[in-house]
Design an enzyme around this catalytic site. Structure first.
Site, PDB file in Angstrom:
ATOM      1  N   ASP A  12     114.373  90.792  61.875  1.00 10.89           N
ATOM      2  CA  ASP A  12     114.434  90.558  60.907  1.00 10.89           C
ATOM      3  C   ASP A  12     113.092  89.278  60.191  1.00 10.89           C
ATOM      4  O   ASP A  12     112.651  88.932  61.331  1.00 10.89           O
ATOM      5  CB  ASP A  12     115.749  89.121  61.177  1.00 10.89           C
ATOM      6  CG  ASP A  12     115.301  88.433  59.763  1.00 10.89           C
ATOM      7  OD1 ASP A  12     115.357  88.870  58.395  1.00 10.89           O
ATOM      8  OD2 ASP A  12     116.848  87.023  59.337  1.00 10.89           O
ATOM      9  N   SER A  13     112.892  88.982  59.461  1.00  4.94           N
ATOM     10  CA  SER A  13     111.730  87.684  58.872  1.00  4.94           C
ATOM     11  C   SER A  13     112.301  86.417  59.943  1.00  4.94           C
ATOM     12  O   SER A  13     111.504  85.581  60.469  1.00  4.94           O
ATOM     13  CB  SER A  13     112.267  86.623  57.834  1.00  4.94           C
ATOM     14  OG  SER A  13     113.860  87.133  57.162  1.00  4.94           O
ATOM     15  N   CYS A  75     117.045  93.013  57.898  1.00  5.68           N
ATOM     16  CA  CYS A  75     116.627  92.051  56.849  1.00  5.68           C
ATOM     17  C   CYS A  75     116.706  93.261  55.413  1.00  5.68           C
ATOM     18  O   CYS A  75     115.891  94.268  55.460  1.00  5.68           O
ATOM     19  CB  CYS A  75     114.750  91.907  57.193  1.00  5.68           C
ATOM     20  SG  CYS A  75     114.783  90.508  55.573  1.00  5.68           S
ATOM     21  N   GLU A 155     119.641  78.478  56.232  1.00  6.41           N
ATOM     22  CA  GLU A 155     118.677  78.165  57.592  1.00  6.41           C
ATOM     23  C   GLU A 155     118.967  77.130  57.908  1.00  6.41           C
ATOM     24  O   GLU A 155     118.257  76.388  59.174  1.00  6.41           O
ATOM     25  CB  GLU A 155     117.491  79.293  57.042  1.00  6.41           C
ATOM     26  CG  GLU A 155     116.723  79.560  58.478  1.00  6.41           C
ATOM     27  CD  GLU A 155     115.805  80.565  58.787  1.00  6.41           C
ATOM     28  OE1 GLU A 155     115.532  80.850  59.586  1.00  6.41           O
ATOM     29  OE2 GLU A 155     116.448  81.755  57.837  1.00  6.41           O
ATOM     30  N   CYS A 187     121.954  90.273  52.102  1.00  5.17           N
ATOM     31  CA  CYS A 187     120.552  89.391  52.587  1.00  5.17           C
ATOM     32  C   CYS A 187     122.059  89.187  54.005  1.00  5.17           C
ATOM     33  O   CYS A 187     122.640  89.121  54.557  1.00  5.17           O
ATOM     34  CB  CYS A 187     120.518  87.978  51.953  1.00  5.17           C
ATOM     35  SG  CYS A 187     119.645  86.986  53.362  1.00  5.17           S
ATOM     36  N   HIS A 189     121.457  86.638  56.152  1.00  5.99           N
ATOM     37  CA  HIS A 189     122.134  85.534  56.405  1.00  5.99           C
ATOM     38  C   HIS A 189     123.248  85.354  55.662  1.00  5.99           C
ATOM     39  O   HIS A 189     124.665  84.038  55.889  1.00  5.99           O
ATOM     40  CB  HIS A 189     121.928  84.266  55.540  1.00  5.99           C
ATOM     41  CG  HIS A 189     120.242  83.979  56.556  1.00  5.99           C
ATOM     42  ND1 HIS A 189     118.711  85.106  56.238  1.00  5.99           N
ATOM     43  CD2 HIS A 189     119.056  82.832  57.131  1.00  5.99           C
ATOM     44  CE1 HIS A 189     117.661  84.298  56.657  1.00  5.99           C
ATOM     45  NE2 HIS A 189     117.754  83.028  57.278  1.00  5.99           N
TER      46      HIS A 189
HETATM   47  N1  DGL Z   1     116.826  87.574  56.187  1.00  5.59           N
HETATM   48  C1  DGL Z   1     116.177  87.851  54.880  1.00  5.59           C
HETATM   49  C2  DGL Z   1     117.271  89.599  54.179  1.00  5.59           C
HETATM   50  O1  DGL Z   1     118.026  89.904  54.916  1.00  5.59           O
HETATM   51  C3  DGL Z   1     116.014  87.295  53.925  1.00  5.59           C
HETATM   52  C4  DGL Z   1     115.547  86.324  54.534  1.00  5.59           C
HETATM   53  C5  DGL Z   1     114.131  85.456  54.114  1.00  5.59           C
HETATM   54  O2  DGL Z   1     114.107  85.172  52.339  1.00  5.59           O
HETATM   55  O3  DGL Z   1     113.623  86.036  55.101  1.00  5.59           O
HETATM   56  O4  DGL Z   1     117.219  89.750  53.138  1.00  5.59           O
END
Ligand code: DGL
Length: 273
Positions: A12-13, A75, A155, A187, A189
């Site tokens: 993931d990011s 992600c 976050e 997303c 998150h």
């Molecule tokens: N975890 C990323 C997603 O599922 C979102 C966070 C980011 O912008 O890096 O899109």
């Protein structure tokens, strides 16, 4: 080491993908997980597709160097921008993403429905979800809304409090998210604010099913490993967690996303020290 004992690589990011890793761990407790969070480049939400494709290929190479038997792009933003390029780049190992499983699920379970979708600007502007859903089931209508404040808010640890409540309500008040049958949390998150989202719709007396992609993706991972005859036959964990930029606050936050103690190791994929 036999191939069944090799790890599942997840990236993931940042640490949002740990919600997917956690669901995979619960469903497949015998599997070892190697996680990579690209904390040097988070957020991906407003990066260009070409940058995200480049990062994803580098991370995939790292996971392959660790002999992963399957790679999961945990992600949505990276799945939207780089699912095809990463799968083409990686030879001999299946690359799964978090969008296809949800599209399959929605297309078969929500015929003739109106579905809401929230995610980063990158995910929403790509229109990958509505196009793929439309292709699979043209009777489903998808209403999308970019919700760029949510991932940074989570976050930073802002959820289940007055600030998160205000931000979430402001987004869910938008007309595109009214009278929907289900809402895709687009997303990784967002599972952390699922209860708060459910509360908003309950208060409005709207029956909306909230779709958490983590569990849907975990099922998909299980099916893929089963089909490839790669399910671990005996318990193999010690999971490993890597980030591209270490901070102690990231390590602290991983507990919220994964539960239990996570020891992060920094790996130098881009930095020349
Ligand atoms: N975890 C990323 C997603 O599922 C979102 C966070 C980011 O912008 O890096 O899109």
């Amino acid at each position: 080491m036999s191939k069944t004992e090799q790890a599942i690589g997840i990236f993931d990011s940042g640490i949002g993908g740990l919600t997917v890793a956690s669901a995979i761990q619960k469903l497949l407790p015998n599997e070892k997980i190697i996680y990579f969070g690209d904390t040097a480049h988070v957020p991906y939400g407003d990066k260009s597709s070409s940058a995200i494709q480049f990062y994803s290929e580098k991370i995939a190479d790292f996971l392959l160097s660790k002999k992963c038997k399957l790679i999961v792009i945990a992600c949505n933003t990276a799945s939207a921008a780089a699912r095809k390029s990463t799968a083409e780049h990686v030879k001999n190992v299946v690359v799964l993403n978090v969008i296809d499983p949800v599209v399959d699920y929605v297309s078969t379970h929500f015929n003739k429905s109106t579905i809401g979708l929230i995610g980063t600007k990158g995910t929403i502007n790509s229109r990958v979800y509505p196009k793929a859903i439309q292709k699979k089931n043209s009777k489903i209508k998808t209403n999308s809304l970019a919700t760029p404040l949510l991932a940074p808010m989570i976050e930073e640890g802002f959820f289940n409090n007055n600030i998160s409540k205000t931000v979430i309500s402001a987004y869910l008040e938008k007309s595109s998210l009214q009278n929907i049958d289900a809402l895709i949390l687009g997303c990784t998150h967002y599972p952390l604010i699922q209860k708060e989202i459910e509360t908003v719709y309950k208060k409005k007396k709207q029956k909306v099913k909230i779709l958490n992609s983590a569990d849907i993706v975990a099922q998909y991972v299980k099916e893929s490993l089963k089909q490839q005859k790669l399910l671990a036959k005996k318990s193999t964990p010690k999971h490993e967690f890597f980030v591209s930029d270490y901070t102690s606050s990231f390590e602290e936050s991983t507990k919220i996303f994964f539960g239990g103690k996570v020891k992060l190791k920094e790996v130098d994929l881009w930095k020349s020290k």
